[in-house]
Design an enzyme around this catalytic site. Structure first.
Site, short mmCIF file in Angstrom:
data_model
loop_
_atom_site.label_atom_id
_atom_site.label_comp_id
_atom_site.label_asym_id
_atom_site.label_seq_id
_atom_site.Cartn_x
_atom_site.Cartn_y
_atom_site.Cartn_z
N THR B 216 0.83 -1.18 0.00
CA THR B 216 0.00 0.00 0.00
C THR B 216 0.88 1.26 0.00
O THR B 216 2.01 1.19 0.45
CB THR B 216 -0.83 -0.07 1.29
OG1 THR B 216 -1.61 -1.25 1.22
CG2 THR B 216 -1.72 1.12 1.51
N ARG B 244 -13.72 -8.05 -1.06
CA ARG B 244 -13.05 -7.88 0.23
C ARG B 244 -12.63 -6.42 0.39
O ARG B 244 -12.07 -5.81 -0.51
CB ARG B 244 -11.82 -8.79 0.31
CG ARG B 244 -10.96 -8.60 1.58
CD ARG B 244 -9.80 -7.64 1.33
NE ARG B 244 -8.80 -7.69 2.41
CZ ARG B 244 -7.74 -6.90 2.48
NH1 ARG B 244 -7.53 -5.98 1.54
NH2 ARG B 244 -6.88 -7.00 3.46
N ILE B 245 -12.93 -5.86 1.57
CA ILE B 245 -12.54 -4.49 1.91
C ILE B 245 -11.46 -4.56 2.97
O ILE B 245 -11.58 -5.34 3.92
CB ILE B 245 -13.77 -3.69 2.40
CG1 ILE B 245 -14.86 -3.67 1.31
CG2 ILE B 245 -13.38 -2.26 2.80
CD1 ILE B 245 -16.19 -3.07 1.76
N GLY B 246 -10.40 -3.79 2.82
CA GLY B 246 -9.29 -3.80 3.79
C GLY B 246 -9.32 -2.58 4.68
O GLY B 246 -10.33 -1.88 4.78
N ASP B 247 -8.20 -2.32 5.35
CA ASP B 247 -8.14 -1.22 6.32
C ASP B 247 -7.99 0.15 5.66
O ASP B 247 -8.30 1.17 6.27
CB ASP B 247 -6.95 -1.42 7.25
CG ASP B 247 -5.64 -1.33 6.48
OD1 ASP B 247 -5.43 -2.16 5.56
OD2 ASP B 247 -4.83 -0.42 6.75
N THR B 267 0.02 0.52 6.80
CA THR B 267 0.17 -0.47 5.73
C THR B 267 0.51 -1.82 6.35
O THR B 267 1.06 -1.87 7.44
CB THR B 267 1.28 -0.04 4.75
OG1 THR B 267 1.60 -1.14 3.90
CG2 THR B 267 2.55 0.37 5.48
N GLY B 268 0.16 -2.89 5.65
CA GLY B 268 0.45 -4.23 6.18
C GLY B 268 -0.75 -5.14 5.97
O GLY B 268 -1.49 -4.98 5.00
N HIS B 269 -0.94 -6.09 6.89
CA HIS B 269 -2.05 -7.03 6.76
C HIS B 269 -3.35 -6.34 7.17
O HIS B 269 -3.59 -6.12 8.36
CB HIS B 269 -1.78 -8.27 7.61
CG HIS B 269 -2.85 -9.30 7.47
ND1 HIS B 269 -3.62 -9.73 8.52
CD2 HIS B 269 -3.31 -9.96 6.38
CE1 HIS B 269 -4.50 -10.62 8.08
NE2 HIS B 269 -4.32 -10.79 6.80
N GLY B 270 -4.18 -6.00 6.19
CA GLY B 270 -5.35 -5.16 6.40
C GLY B 270 -6.30 -5.64 7.48
O GLY B 270 -6.79 -4.85 8.28
#
Lengths: 359, 359
Positions: B216, B244-247, B267-270
């Site tokens: 990201t 799928r929606i992330g952070d 940023t990273g694992h949402g």
């Protein structure tokens, strides 16, 4: 190997820090509860906004029905916090007095687009659903997503697919639309045509007769094992654009649960709640300022409205089962049961009471 | 009238409380900066994860290009914090070295679904976009939504409609797909077929050669007027479910800006970042524990990974322009310019420096 060592070091640091918090909480808990076992709690809301007088009786009936459906099992230790939350929210999703499931607000196209979220405070697992159509119980879809442990937030077709693959039934288009929701949309469009300020959609328009906007439903529960669970479900706001996402499926705004901090479900003007991160700000005030659930809810709801203009409310449970109930909207329907008495209300400074019975 | 009085009372209380915070911050500021004027800051990141060695050079080039595009105008007071953020993120969206815009991660259907968010810390206006297809610059769509002041979060067709109505061009389907993203998806599917644990998708799978997951992009800026702005843009994670929606579009998780607290882009694992509310937890640690931006970022990234397993990182700017950069992922690309020197890095404990020039 150095990666493992670093991870180990983080774990130790974090554990030490969390233990400090936990020790402090335990101390406070011991003082507050005088070493008694944690008592289960189920606190629910049926939405905040400028709710018309004619709709108060329906809200009260719906709140009582939801508590009757979910409370006895939780109180007896026969269901856990997650079950209690799901049962209470499902009851309100079926009830057209609330803006969730059947009776949800309509978007400008006259359609229902549903949102829900579910979170548990032990492992911080969560499931959030948005832009879901033609499904009766979005809260159950959110719980199924939580249980799958893969993704946290799904929108649109993906949410529908999950619903159908986890045994929800797809309803005929329009099944969730009520005459009252249609009337509210017609009034909203009239106001807009007259050039009225519809920024807050239907949450604060005094002139309107009915206001299903912002009447989101939510539940916060603590069970005998100390697990906190929170669920929230909504149809958004009347006259929203198709594709608009509100605070309800947003963790930290509409819903948050953390056994170390507490649980919060919010309701009101979604855009305002999201911009302020109301749920997480309340929990931070409890964690860092050592405010009670009630004081933290009051402080943060009031600061939110002072700063952003939009109104809303929150229900809160702390890890010891202390409650917080606050709103800057004109009204917010809420209720809980304690010592065989149902406590409920909808106006500021109001607490009604009557014996809790299952009839 | 009583409603007005109550609103008045809230405003006074909230203003008094905020003034206290502000006074404290001003004091600290005065000590720290010895009464000098606030200096503008632009701190950017190009994603956290298990980034392969072969991709480091491309990341560094992309970070420098973005700073060259955005920094000189901000430093000279010719652009504000919002312009700097938009310019920097647009530069990285065009660059296939990053998981945003062109080069974004692919979902299981081999398609790009983009997300972005934009927030400013004065009025807390925000725009968040998800499930957007075939648009080059989601960050600009997010800014347009912020400027409209109606809704905060739009998904799918609604986001596309807004993009087209605000002068974004719709690209031919597949235009944003790169060979590298296709290779990453193929490898992900192979791993999954072999029964590998793909919970964290491609953020931590050492065996894989390329990893566009979690890369990201984001930018946090403070301008001479004291305005903080934050923007984040992503393609999510390789092998995500469609829908799928992330952070990234979730305020308080992927992005948050508040002039009184600071600004954060993560940023990273949402799924991990969302469940932990990383951005808001960092700001709460700064506000309530009086931690520096750096200490707060370290504390909360480490606690998140210790508690939930998933990794990630954050860039932070406080109201005085102090920076925080921290990540629990193996690598996170970041950069900023100070006193004519560009500071950048990608490994833990690493800070590279070279003269900042526009060539």
């Amino acid at each position: 190997a150095s990666k493992k060592l670093q991870a180990q070091r983080w774990r130790e640091r974090a554990t030490a820090a969390d233990k400090q918090v936990q020790n402090k909480k335990s101390e406070i808990s011991a003082i507050k509860t005088k070493q008694t076992m944690p008592r289960p709690v189920l606190l629910i809301h049926g939405g905040a906004g400028d709710i018309g007088d004619s709709r108060v009786a329906g809200k009260f009936k719906g709140i009582k029905d939801a508590l009757r459906a979910a409370w006895p099992q939780l109180a007896a230790g026969k269901s856990n916090a997650m079950d209690a939350v799901e049962t209470a929210v499902r009851s309100m999703e079926l009830d057209e007095a609330f803006n969730a499931g059947y009776g949800a607000c309509l978007n400008t196209a006259g359609e229902v687009e549903l949102e829900a979220s579910f979170m548990e405070g032990h492992e911080l697992r969560a499931g959030c659903i948005t832009l879901l159509r033609d499904i009766m119980h979005p809260i159950t879809v959110a719980r199924r997503l939580l249980e799958q442990r893969r993704h946290v937030f799904l929108g649109g077709e993906a949410a529908l697919k999950l619903a159908l693959s986890t045994c929800s039934e797809q309803l005929a288009p329009g099944s969730l639309v009520t005459p009252s929701a249609q009337q509210a949309l017609a009034e909203f469009k009239q106001q807009q045509a007259k050039g009225a300020d519809t920024t807050y959609a239907r949450t604060e328009l005094d002139a309107l007769r009915t206001d299903p906007s912002g009447d989101t439903v939510g539940a916060v529960a603590l069970d005998m094992q100390g697990l906190i669970a929170v669920g929230t479900s909504t149809g958004g706001i009347t006259g929203k654009w198709p594709g608009r996402i509100g605070d309800t499926p947003v963790l930290g705004s509409g819903t948050y649960a953390d056994n170390l901090m507490g649980g919060v479900s919010t309701t009101g003007h979604g855009e305002t709640l999201m911009r302020y991160n109301l749920a997480q700000r309340i929990l931070a005030a409890m964690q860092h300022q050592q405010l009670s659930a009630q004081a933290a809810a009051e402080q943060e709801c009031q600061r939110m409205t002072a700063r952003l203009g939009g109104t809303g409310g929150a229900i809160v449970v702390d890890p010891q089962g202390e409650l917080g109930i606050s709103f800057t909207s004109r009204r917010m329907a809420w209720g809980y049961v304690s010592d065989g008495v149902i406590h409920y209300g909808i106006n500021q400074q109001e607490m009604l009471q009557e014996p809790f019975d299952l009839a």
